[in-house]
Write a protein that holds these residues in place. Structure first.
Motif, PDB file in Angstrom:
ATOM      1  N   PRO A  43       0.888  -1.548   0.255  1.00  0.00           N
ATOM      2  CA  PRO A  43      -0.134  -0.131   0.018  1.00  0.00           C
ATOM      3  C   PRO A  43       1.145   0.797  -0.023  1.00  0.00           C
ATOM      4  CG  PRO A  43      -0.106  -0.980   1.741  1.00  0.00           C
ATOM      5  CD  PRO A  43       0.475  -2.465   1.674  1.00  0.00           C
ATOM      6  N   ALA A  44       2.384   1.325   0.270  1.00  0.00           N
ATOM      7  CA  ALA A  44       2.948   1.956   0.478  1.00  0.00           C
ATOM      8  C   ALA A  44       3.761   1.585  -0.944  1.00  0.00           C
ATOM      9  CB  ALA A  44       3.392   2.511   1.518  1.00  0.00           C
ATOM     10  N   GLY A  45       3.739   1.252  -1.603  1.00  0.00           N
ATOM     11  CA  GLY A  45       5.273   0.532  -2.647  1.00  0.00           C
ATOM     12  C   GLY A  45       5.363   1.485  -3.528  1.00  0.00           C
ATOM     13  N   TYR A  46       5.038   2.961  -3.573  1.00  0.00           N
ATOM     14  CA  TYR A  46       4.877   4.272  -4.408  1.00  0.00           C
ATOM     15  C   TYR A  46       6.307   4.575  -3.698  1.00  0.00           C
ATOM     16  CZ  TYR A  46       2.629   6.864  -1.113  1.00  0.00           C
ATOM     17  OH  TYR A  46       2.314   7.189   0.599  1.00  0.00           O
ATOM     18  N   MET A  47       6.423   4.871  -2.421  1.00  0.00           N
ATOM     19  CA  MET A  47       7.659   5.141  -1.838  1.00  0.00           C
ATOM     20  C   MET A  47       8.559   4.611  -2.134  1.00  0.00           C
ATOM     21  SD  MET A  47       5.648   6.122   1.623  1.00  0.00           S
ATOM     22  CE  MET A  47       7.265   6.932   2.643  1.00  0.00           C
ATOM     23  N   PHE A  48       8.848   3.482  -2.431  1.00  0.00           N
ATOM     24  CA  PHE A  48       9.736   2.501  -2.673  1.00  0.00           C
ATOM     25  C   PHE A  48      10.413   1.764  -3.989  1.00  0.00           C
ATOM     26  CE2 PHE A  48       7.521   1.744   1.220  1.00  0.00           C
ATOM     27  CZ  PHE A  48       8.634   2.269   2.006  1.00  0.00           C
ATOM     28  N   LYS A  49      12.051   1.753  -4.288  1.00  0.00           N
ATOM     29  CA  LYS A  49      12.016   1.339  -5.607  1.00  0.00           C
ATOM     30  C   LYS A  49      11.737   0.107  -5.816  1.00  0.00           C
ATOM     31  CE  LYS A  49      15.975   4.504  -4.995  1.00  0.00           C
ATOM     32  NZ  LYS A  49      17.780   5.365  -5.490  1.00  0.00           N
ATOM     33  N   ASP A  50      11.946  -1.139  -4.564  1.00  0.00           N
ATOM     34  CA  ASP A  50      12.082  -2.487  -5.038  1.00  0.00           C
ATOM     35  C   ASP A  50      10.977  -3.039  -3.864  1.00  0.00           C
ATOM     36  OD1 ASP A  50      12.344  -4.642  -6.077  1.00  0.00           O
ATOM     37  OD2 ASP A  50      14.271  -4.548  -5.125  1.00  0.00           O
ATOM     38  N   PRO A  51       9.655  -2.969  -4.187  1.00  0.00           N
ATOM     39  CA  PRO A  51       9.192  -3.330  -2.211  1.00  0.00           C
ATOM     40  C   PRO A  51       9.263  -4.885  -2.477  1.00  0.00           C
ATOM     41  CG  PRO A  51       7.796  -2.396  -4.215  1.00  0.00           C
ATOM     42  CD  PRO A  51       9.393  -2.222  -4.796  1.00  0.00           C
ATOM     43  N   VAL A  52       9.716  -5.078  -1.184  1.00  0.00           N
ATOM     44  CA  VAL A  52       9.363  -6.758  -0.783  1.00  0.00           C
ATOM     45  C   VAL A  52       7.918  -7.421  -0.979  1.00  0.00           C
ATOM     46  CG1 VAL A  52       9.859  -8.373   0.890  1.00  0.00           C
ATOM     47  CG2 VAL A  52      11.773  -6.453   0.721  1.00  0.00           C
ATOM     48  N   ASP A  53       7.902  -8.451  -1.868  1.00  0.00           N
ATOM     49  CA  ASP A  53       6.803  -9.217  -2.023  1.00  0.00           C
ATOM     50  C   ASP A  53       7.365 -10.996  -2.291  1.00  0.00           C
ATOM     51  OD1 ASP A  53       4.622 -10.141  -2.359  1.00  0.00           O
ATOM     52  OD2 ASP A  53       4.283 -10.034  -5.026  1.00  0.00           O
ATOM     53  N   VAL A  54       7.790 -10.775  -0.370  1.00  0.00           N
ATOM     54  CA  VAL A  54       8.275 -12.401  -0.646  1.00  0.00           C
ATOM     55  C   VAL A  54       6.752 -13.564  -0.004  1.00  0.00           C
ATOM     56  CG1 VAL A  54       9.363 -13.834   0.980  1.00  0.00           C
ATOM     57  CG2 VAL A  54      10.262 -12.234   0.644  1.00  0.00           C
ATOM     58  N   LYS A  55       7.253 -14.528  -1.914  1.00  0.00           N
ATOM     59  CA  LYS A  55       6.050 -15.526  -1.494  1.00  0.00           C
ATOM     60  C   LYS A  55       5.923 -16.681  -0.364  1.00  0.00           C
ATOM     61  CE  LYS A  55       4.235 -13.900  -5.500  1.00  0.00           C
ATOM     62  NZ  LYS A  55       3.087 -12.837  -5.212  1.00  0.00           N
ATOM     63  N   ARG A  56       4.812 -17.252  -0.133  1.00  0.00           N
ATOM     64  CA  ARG A  56       5.159 -18.559   0.764  1.00  0.00           C
ATOM     65  C   ARG A  56       5.283 -19.566   0.077  1.00  0.00           C
ATOM     66  NH1 ARG A  56       0.877 -18.989   5.149  1.00  0.00           N
ATOM     67  NH2 ARG A  56       1.505 -17.230   5.899  1.00  0.00           N
ATOM     68  N   GLY A  57       6.516 -20.040   0.744  1.00  0.00           N
ATOM     69  CA  GLY A  57       6.715 -21.222  -0.078  1.00  0.00           C
ATOM     70  C   GLY A  57       6.857 -22.959   0.671  1.00  0.00           C
ATOM     71  N   ALA A  58       7.380 -23.523   0.960  1.00  0.00           N
ATOM     72  CA  ALA A  58       6.631 -24.976   1.740  1.00  0.00           C
ATOM     73  C   ALA A  58       6.771 -25.902   2.760  1.00  0.00           C
ATOM     74  CB  ALA A  58       7.702 -26.739   0.252  1.00  0.00           C
ATOM     75  N   ASP A  59       7.993 -24.644   2.705  1.00  0.00           N
ATOM     76  CA  ASP A  59       8.648 -24.622   4.555  1.00  0.00           C
ATOM     77  C   ASP A  59       8.585 -22.747   5.109  1.00  0.00           C
ATOM     78  OD1 ASP A  59       9.410 -24.592   6.863  1.00  0.00           O
ATOM     79  OD2 ASP A  59      12.335 -25.263   6.641  1.00  0.00           O
ATOM     80  N   PRO A  60       7.596 -22.028   4.981  1.00  0.00           N
ATOM     81  CA  PRO A  60       8.103 -20.887   5.497  1.00  0.00           C
ATOM     82  C   PRO A  60       8.431 -19.820   7.257  1.00  0.00           C
ATOM     83  CG  PRO A  60       5.517 -21.235   5.317  1.00  0.00           C
ATOM     84  CD  PRO A  60       6.788 -22.740   4.709  1.00  0.00           C
ATOM     85  N   ILE A  61       8.317 -21.132   7.689  1.00  0.00           N
ATOM     86  CA  ILE A  61       9.039 -20.620   9.010  1.00  0.00           C
ATOM     87  C   ILE A  61      10.407 -21.158   8.859  1.00  0.00           C
ATOM     88  CG2 ILE A  61       9.109 -21.866  11.657  1.00  0.00           C
ATOM     89  CD1 ILE A  61       6.290 -22.463  11.259  1.00  0.00           C
ATOM     90  N   GLY A  62      10.812 -22.822   8.488  1.00  0.00           N
ATOM     91  CA  GLY A  62      12.730 -22.489   8.330  1.00  0.00           C
ATOM     92  C   GLY A  62      13.321 -21.109   7.297  1.00  0.00           C
ATOM     93  N   ASP A  63      12.186 -21.333   6.712  1.00  0.00           N
ATOM     94  CA  ASP A  63      12.283 -20.151   5.336  1.00  0.00           C
ATOM     95  C   ASP A  63      12.980 -18.818   6.566  1.00  0.00           C
ATOM     96  OD1 ASP A  63      12.370 -21.701   3.209  1.00  0.00           O
ATOM     97  OD2 ASP A  63      10.945 -21.158   2.500  1.00  0.00           O
ATOM     98  N   THR A  64      11.935 -18.618   7.138  1.00  0.00           N
ATOM     99  CA  THR A  64      12.087 -16.898   6.966  1.00  0.00           C
ATOM    100  C   THR A  64      13.101 -17.546   8.467  1.00  0.00           C
ATOM    101  OG1 THR A  64       9.952 -16.971   7.530  1.00  0.00           O
ATOM    102  CG2 THR A  64      10.585 -15.528   9.020  1.00  0.00           C
TER     103      THR A  64
END
Length: 227
Positions: A43-64
Motif C-alpha cells: 500500500p505504500a509501494g509508491y515510496m519504494f524502489k523495490d518493495p519486498v514481496d516474498v511468496k510463501r514457500g513449502a517451509d515458510p517458518i524454516g525459510d524465515t
C-alpha cells in the motif's frame, strides 16, 4: 562500528504472506485510482524502489529462520494472526514472539481478541494502526485496549506520523500520544514507522514521558530521521 556478531531483536518481522490483498484491508478509505486498482505491491509501494514481496514457500517458518540467521536476528516479533504464526511461536519460542493487531473500532471484540491471543498464544504486545482503522491515537475507543494492555502488562505499538498508504494522516498526529501517556502512566507505548514529519516532537515527548518509546521500523538505517 558494530561487530558483525551482534545479535538483533527485530520488533517488526513477518512470515511470508499467502497473499497481500491489502485493498480489502483499507476498503472504504482508498480513493485514488492507483491504490484502488492495487497498482503497488504494497500500500505504500509508491515510496519504494523495490518493495519486498516474498511468496510463501513449502517451509515458510524454516525459510524465515534461515533469513534471520543470515542477518543475525536472534528473535523477531511477528504478527500472531493465523495458524502458521501460532505454530512458529509455539515451536520456536526462543526465536519468535507474537504481537496482535487490534482495531479499537471493533469495541469489546478487539479487547477479547487481545485477551484470547495473549492467553492462548502468549503474545507479548498489541499493535494499533490508527490510520488503517480511522481511529485516532487518543480516541476514546482505543482506551479499553490501552487499559487491557496495562492489565496484561504488555506494550502496544502505535503507528505514528504520516502513513504510507494514501489515507488521511490526522489519526496519527504524534502530539495525540501526549494525553494517552499522561492518562496511562503504566502503559508502555512504542511509536512505530518514523513519526515523520514530527520526529522532533516525538523526541520531546519521549524526554517528557518515561513510558514512551520509539521503533525504527519502515526505514533503512541510512534514512533514519536525524532527530
Amino acid at each position: 562500528l558494530m561487530p558483525d556478531n551482534t545479535p538483533v531483536v527485530d520488533t517488526m518481522l513477518d512470515l511470508p504472506y499467502r497473499s497481500r490483498d491489502w485493498s480489502n484491508q483499507f476498503a472504504g478509505q482508498l480513493r485514488d485510482p492507483e491504490s484502488k486498482a492495487q497498482a503497488f505491491v504494497h500500500p505504500a509501494g509508491y515510496m519504494f524502489k523495490d518493495p519486498v514481496d516474498v511468496k510463501r514457500g513449502a517451509d515458510p517458518i524454516g525459510d524465515t529462520l534461515r533469513e534471520m540467521d543470515r542477518f543475525n536476528i536472534e528473535i523477531a516479533v511477528i504478527s500472531a494472526n493465523d495458524e502458521l504464526s501460532f505454530e512458529a511461536i509455539k515451536t520456536h519460542p526462543d526465536r519468535f514472539a507474537g504481537q496482535v493487531m487490534v482495531d479499537p473500532a471493533q469495541g469489546m471484540d478487539a479487547v477479547r481478541l487481545l485477551t484470547r491471543t495473549y492467553e492462548e498464544h502468549g503474545v507479548v504486545a498489541a499493535s494499533f494502526f490508527p490510520c488503517g482503522c480511522n481511529v485516532a491515537i487518543d480516541d476514546k475507543r482505543a482506551y479499553p485496549i490501552y487499559a487491557k494492555c496495562v492489565e496484561l502488562d504488555i506494550p502496544i505499538f502505535i503507528n505514528a506520523g504520516v502513513p504510507g498508504p494514501r489515507v488521511p494522516f490526522k489519526p496519527q498526529y504524534v502530539g495525540l500520544v501526549d494525553e494517552v501517556c499522561w492518562f496511562f502512566p503504566e502503559l508502555k507505548i512504542i511509536l512505530r514507522h518514523g513519526c515523520e514529519p514530527w520526529t522532533d516532537l516525538a523526541v520531546k515527548l519521549m524526554l517528557k514521558w518515561p513510558n514512551l518509546y520509539y521503533s525504527t521500523s519502515a526505514f533503512a538505517p541510512k534514512y533514519f530521521p536525524k532527530d
